[in-house]
Design an enzyme around this catalytic site. Structure first.
Site, PDB file in Angstrom:
ATOM      1  N   ASP A   9      16.063 -31.752   7.480  1.00 14.59           N
ATOM      2  CA  ASP A   9      15.493 -30.623   8.203  1.00 14.59           C
ATOM      3  C   ASP A   9      16.619 -29.970   9.010  1.00 14.59           C
ATOM      4  O   ASP A   9      17.693 -30.570   9.182  1.00 14.59           O
ATOM      5  CB  ASP A   9      14.384 -31.154   9.127  1.00 14.59           C
ATOM      6  CG  ASP A   9      13.875 -30.101  10.085  1.00 14.59           C
ATOM      7  OD1 ASP A   9      13.499 -29.014   9.631  1.00 14.59           O
ATOM      8  OD2 ASP A   9      13.863 -30.379  11.309  1.00 14.59           O
ATOM      9  N   ILE A  10      16.399 -28.757   9.489  1.00 17.88           N
ATOM     10  CA  ILE A  10      17.453 -28.072  10.247  1.00 17.88           C
ATOM     11  C   ILE A  10      17.228 -28.185  11.754  1.00 17.88           C
ATOM     12  O   ILE A  10      17.954 -28.879  12.465  1.00 17.88           O
ATOM     13  CB  ILE A  10      17.564 -26.595   9.825  1.00 17.88           C
ATOM     14  CG1 ILE A  10      18.034 -26.493   8.371  1.00 17.88           C
ATOM     15  CG2 ILE A  10      18.550 -25.848  10.751  1.00 17.88           C
ATOM     16  CD1 ILE A  10      18.149 -25.077   7.850  1.00 17.88           C
ATOM     17  N   ASP A  11      16.219 -27.487  12.266  1.00 23.05           N
ATOM     18  CA  ASP A  11      16.018 -27.401  13.716  1.00 23.05           C
ATOM     19  C   ASP A  11      15.541 -28.730  14.283  1.00 23.05           C
ATOM     20  O   ASP A  11      14.509 -29.271  13.876  1.00 23.05           O
ATOM     21  CB  ASP A  11      15.007 -26.293  14.032  1.00 23.05           C
ATOM     22  CG  ASP A  11      15.507 -24.930  13.567  1.00 23.05           C
ATOM     23  OD1 ASP A  11      16.413 -24.386  14.212  1.00 23.05           O
ATOM     24  OD2 ASP A  11      15.006 -24.427  12.541  1.00 23.05           O
ATOM     25  N   GLY A  44      11.648 -25.118   7.336  1.00 17.20           N
ATOM     26  CA  GLY A  44      10.656 -24.056   7.400  1.00 17.20           C
ATOM     27  C   GLY A  44      11.297 -22.685   7.369  1.00 17.20           C
ATOM     28  O   GLY A  44      10.612 -21.675   7.185  1.00 17.20           O
ATOM     29  N   ASN A 210       5.897 -30.021  10.732  1.00 22.41           N
ATOM     30  CA  ASN A 210       6.012 -29.601   9.326  1.00 22.41           C
ATOM     31  C   ASN A 210       6.774 -30.617   8.478  1.00 22.41           C
ATOM     32  O   ASN A 210       6.944 -30.414   7.277  1.00 22.41           O
ATOM     33  CB  ASN A 210       6.678 -28.225   9.222  1.00 22.41           C
ATOM     34  CG  ASN A 210       8.103 -28.204   9.755  1.00 22.41           C
ATOM     35  OD1 ASN A 210       8.478 -29.031  10.580  1.00 22.41           O
ATOM     36  ND2 ASN A 210       8.887 -27.257   9.293  1.00 22.41           N
TER      37      ASN A 210
END
Length: 257
Positions: A9-11, A44, A210
């Site tokens: 995931d990024i954030d 996302g 998510n």
């Protein structure tokens, strides 16, 4: 060692709270690639929102828009757009409640109002500029994810009124809108077909709501130490927070480094 595939995931996972990448994370991802493992993003965000990140980390496979737009080694392998007529009905409902809507495809994001504090606050938290106004964008493009800008207490109203959509809260003033069957897990399943990979050889790191389906789906789900409590519950492992070398520590925890 069998070559593994690791999704990040990024954030809150690659990026810390200031949207910076810890040096230890860069080094860990580079080492995974040197060992021949396949590294991918699962986010996302839309592709245009993390182009610089992909270039910096030399990553060319990604599950974007929470699984609705999947790219494997630079080639689009899966698209799962929202139904236009249902999205139009949702937009009218949101407008009656004074809740702005954003429409996101692979190349951009448009909003149906020219200015709103909910948009400025939530999109600003991602260090992104206020989106361009185009209220009819969804009528002319394939939309893979929408955003409803509303307080948390309004989410149940949308879930009960529009069960054909999957709503995921990511900010106190904003939630993602996906097709009912949409999730990062679904996008990863599509990429696994291209890889010919087994679930036990798939790893994923995440921190947000998510990421729930993703961490529960893969063989090795790793929640960041800064993750939501619900996310930690479904993950197989819990590492340190992103700002405390969480990626590096997590990869050591599962024996990949």
């Amino acid at each position: 060692m069998t070559k593994k595939t690791i999704f990040f995931d990024i954030d809150g996972t690659i990026y810390d709270e200031e949207k910076n990448i810890p040096a230890s994370t860069k080094e860990a991802i580079a080492e995974l690639k040197r060992q021949g493992h396949h590294v991918a993003i699962a986010t996302g965000r839309a592709a245009y929102m993390f182009e610089d990140l992909r270039e910096e980390l030399d990553i060319h496979s990604y599950v974007s828009l929470n699984g609705q737009y999947v790219v494997f080694e630079g080639e689009v392998i899966y698209r799962n757009p929202l139904d236009t007529s249902s999205l139009q009905a949702l937009t009218l409902f949101a407008e009656k409640n004074d809740h702005p809507v954003a429409y996101i495809d692979a190349v951009g994001m448009k909003v149906n109002v020219a200015e709103h504090e909910y948009i400025r606050t939530s999109i600003g938290s991602l260090k992104l500029a206020f989106p361009t106004h185009d209220a009819e964008y969804f009528l002319q493009h394939e939309i893979y994810q929408a955003l409803i800008f509303c307080p948390e207490e309004n989410q149940l109203l949308y879930e009960e009124t529009y069960p054909q959509f999957h709503f995921i809260r990511w900010h106190p003033l904003c939630m993602d809108v996906l097709p009912g069957n949409g999730s990062k897990a679904g996008g990863i399943a599509q990429m696994m077909k291209s890889l010919g990979a087994r679930k036990e050889d798939i790893y994923a790191f995440g921190d947000g709501l998510n990421d729930l389906e993703m961490l529960g789906f893969v063989g090795h789900g790793i929640a960041m130490g800064n993750a939501e409590d619900e996310v930690k519950t479904v993950a197989r492992y819990v590492t340190k927070p992103v700002s405390e070398n969480g990626i590096l520590e997590g990869l050591r925890m599962v024996g990949l480094l």
